[in-house]
Write a protein that holds these residues in place. Structure first.
Motif, mmCIF file in Angstrom:
data_model
loop_
_atom_site.group_PDB
_atom_site.id
_atom_site.type_symbol
_atom_site.label_atom_id
_atom_site.label_comp_id
_atom_site.label_asym_id
_atom_site.label_seq_id
_atom_site.Cartn_x
_atom_site.Cartn_y
_atom_site.Cartn_z
ATOM 1 N N ARG A 348 -14.526 -7.240 3.588
ATOM 2 C CA ARG A 348 -14.196 -6.510 2.371
ATOM 3 C C ARG A 348 -12.778 -5.976 2.492
ATOM 4 O O ARG A 348 -12.390 -5.433 3.528
ATOM 5 N N VAL A 349 -11.983 -6.106 1.427
ATOM 6 C CA VAL A 349 -10.610 -5.609 1.429
ATOM 7 C C VAL A 349 -10.550 -4.286 0.669
ATOM 8 O O VAL A 349 -11.032 -4.192 -0.466
ATOM 9 N N VAL A 350 -9.991 -3.274 1.311
ATOM 10 C CA VAL A 350 -9.772 -1.967 0.686
ATOM 11 C C VAL A 350 -8.275 -1.714 0.673
ATOM 12 O O VAL A 350 -7.612 -1.823 1.713
ATOM 13 N N THR A 351 -7.730 -1.388 -0.505
ATOM 14 C CA THR A 351 -6.298 -1.123 -0.612
ATOM 15 C C THR A 351 -6.039 0.348 -0.855
ATOM 16 O O THR A 351 -6.887 1.077 -1.357
ATOM 17 N N ARG A 352 -4.838 0.750 -0.502
ATOM 18 C CA ARG A 352 -4.444 2.158 -0.564
ATOM 19 C C ARG A 352 -2.972 2.185 -0.975
ATOM 20 O O ARG A 352 -2.106 1.705 -0.235
ATOM 21 N N GLY A 353 -2.684 2.706 -2.169
ATOM 22 C CA GLY A 353 -1.310 2.746 -2.625
ATOM 23 C C GLY A 353 -1.093 1.887 -3.859
ATOM 24 O O GLY A 353 -2.032 1.554 -4.593
ATOM 25 N N ASP A 354 0.146 1.482 -4.061
ATOM 26 C CA ASP A 354 0.561 0.788 -5.281
ATOM 27 C C ASP A 354 0.656 -0.712 -5.022
ATOM 28 O O ASP A 354 1.702 -1.220 -4.611
ATOM 29 N N VAL A 355 -0.440 -1.416 -5.285
ATOM 30 C CA VAL A 355 -0.460 -2.859 -5.033
ATOM 31 C C VAL A 355 0.501 -3.566 -5.981
ATOM 32 O O VAL A 355 1.265 -4.449 -5.570
ATOM 33 N N ARG A 356 0.461 -3.222 -7.254
ATOM 34 C CA ARG A 356 1.332 -3.874 -8.233
ATOM 35 C C ARG A 356 2.811 -3.667 -7.880
ATOM 36 O O ARG A 356 3.642 -4.563 -8.049
ATOM 37 N N GLY A 357 3.127 -2.477 -7.385
ATOM 38 C CA GLY A 357 4.502 -2.182 -7.000
ATOM 39 C C GLY A 357 4.864 -2.648 -5.603
ATOM 40 O O GLY A 357 5.970 -2.400 -5.132
ATOM 41 N N ARG A 358 3.902 -3.304 -4.927
ATOM 42 C CA ARG A 358 4.098 -3.862 -3.589
ATOM 43 C C ARG A 358 4.553 -2.799 -2.599
ATOM 44 O O ARG A 358 5.484 -2.987 -1.823
ATOM 45 N N GLN A 359 3.842 -1.684 -2.632
ATOM 46 C CA GLN A 359 4.045 -0.619 -1.648
ATOM 47 C C GLN A 359 2.673 -0.020 -1.361
ATOM 48 O O GLN A 359 2.239 0.942 -1.984
ATOM 49 N N PHE A 360 1.988 -0.635 -0.403
ATOM 50 C CA PHE A 360 0.590 -0.275 -0.192
ATOM 51 C C PHE A 360 0.135 -0.661 1.203
ATOM 52 O O PHE A 360 0.844 -1.369 1.940
ATOM 53 N N LEU A 361 -1.057 -0.205 1.539
ATOM 54 C CA LEU A 361 -1.754 -0.616 2.747
ATOM 55 C C LEU A 361 -3.006 -1.382 2.335
ATOM 56 O O LEU A 361 -3.589 -1.118 1.283
#
Length: 413
Positions: A348-361
């Motif tokens: 499972r992938v969990v993201t943290r931050g601004d994926v669209r802005g390409r600044q994330f974990l």
């Protein structure tokens, strides 16, 4: 030289050069011979698709050591030389001229070979793979074709090499088309969601990225590649074609010598092979990983850089364990990324931050909610926390993991 202990290293890339260095750091007093197929001094390979291809570095910038270093540290170089066989019983390797070299300990750092595609035209001129600096030079020449204006490059394969070359070819003004058979680039490495991030990135920079497609032919005119034909019959013209569909580990020497081989040379956590006098490092080493609890083989720069310290200890009869987590990085356009760990395919992938802005974990969690891998995209202060999450072996709350208001350090408390 009679009676002097001799350590041979087969493979003169980063791993081989670092292994010679580590042996001298550990005060090995004997003879070291470093044997490599290329005529160049050992160099690092990541810049070939990154800074070197972009024009930001020269070969000297990523050559591991200059010639004086090998002389001063008494490391004999046999460049432009391919070992043809290993005899573990006699403790010798055979060279192309029929001569043999004796070893007391042997290290295999033979790297990998780019895969090709079984389609018509694959053997035409101006069809390239990327493994050596000479490959990179030839591809750059073909794109420019003797003019000041860059032409069109067709890339078969949307993996790391293909995408990095695509980005840097665009930076040089070339038109680029990428053919990827999967639904997203990097699907096997990052999965659907993160693959889409890179797909969007390249399309935003003018790359003609085509997924869920096949290449049926490399179109050639008068023996020279002139484009690619897709499975639906569509032809896209190109001045050069790069085949970037992965690599296979160079294990033939090891297999023919009777060493245990599967998808790589099987080694324990100290990088010893099934023969106690032979170690293996780098791309070919399928190593037992004490932290991940599985056998790991990855074709990344970090292994070539860090495994030699453990292999040198093993050759000297010391106890050492390679337990670093797999790591790789990429730079494409304005996106910088580091990835650490090893994610299950169904994670499972969990993201943290601004994926669209390409600044994330991004984090990959298994069924027990353990973090198995993590990636930072344009966020450069999270690597230690990501490693701590993986090393903790503790389950995490996915909602808290995604919440930027919850410090990562609190998730392992």
């Amino acid at each position: 030289m009679s009676g002097e202990e001799t350590f041979l290293i087969v493979g003169a890339g980063l791993a081989g050069a670092k292994l010679a260095e580590e042996l001298r750091v550990r005060d090995f007093p004997g003879r070291i011979v470093l044997i490599g197929a290329e005529d160049h001094l050992p160099y690092e390979r990541p810049p070939l698709s990154k800074e070197y291809f972009a024009g930001g570095k020269t070969l000297a910038d990523f050559t591991v050591h200059d010639g004086d270093w090998y002389r001063d540290h008494r490391v004999e170089l046999l460049l432009g030389t391919t070992v043809t066989a290993i005899d573990p019983t006699a403790h010798t390797v055979s060279l192309p001229d029929g001569s043999t070299l004796h070893y007391d300990k042997l290290a295999l750092a033979t790297g990998s070979t780019p895969r090709t595609v079984p389609v018509p035209g694959a053997d035409a001129d101006r069809v390239y793979v990327l493994r050596t600096v000479d490959d990179a030079d030839a591809l750059l020449t073909a794109i420019h074709a003797g003019t000041d204006t860059a032409g069109w490059l067709a890339i078969v394969g949307g993996g790391w090499i293909g995408l990095e070359i695509a980005a840097n070819a665009r930076g040089r003004g070339a038109g680029v088309v990428v053919a990827e058979s999967a639904s997203q680039p990097l699907l096997g490495e990052l999965g659907e969601e993160m693959g889409a991030v890179f797909a969007d990135l390249h399309r935003a920079h003018g790359v003609d990225l085509r997924t869920n497609t096949s290449v049926s032919e490399i179109v050639a005119y008068d023996g020279r590649a002139s484009g690619i034909r897709f499975g639906d019959g569509t032809v896209v013209p190109a001045d050069a074609v790069l085949v970037a569909v992965g690599a296979r580990p160079n294990v033939d020497l090891a297999r023919d010598a009777g060493l245990a081989v599967d998808d790589g040379v099987l080694v324990d956590a100290s990088l010893r092979t099934s023969d106690p006098d032979i170690v293996a490092v780098g791309d070919i080493a399928a190593a037992e990983h004490p932290l991940l609890g599985t056998r790991v083989r990855v074709e990344h720069w970090a292994n070539a850089l860090n495994q030699p310290a453990v292999a040198a200890a093993a050759m000297l009869g010391w106890e050492a364990t390679y337990d670093r987590l797999p790591y790789f990085f990429t730079d494409q356009y304005d996106l910088g990324m580091e990835y650490v760990g090893l994610a299950p395919r169904d994670a499972r992938v969990v993201t943290r931050g601004d994926v669209r802005g390409r600044q994330f974990l991004a984090f990959w969690l298994d069924d027990a909610r353990l973090v198995r891998a993590g990636m930072n995209v344009n966020i450069w202060d999270a690597d230690d926390d990501i490693r701590a999450l993986i090393a903790s072996g503790a389950p995490v709350d996915p909602d808290r993991l995604a919440d930027t208001d919850v410090p990562l350090s609190e998730l392992t408390a």
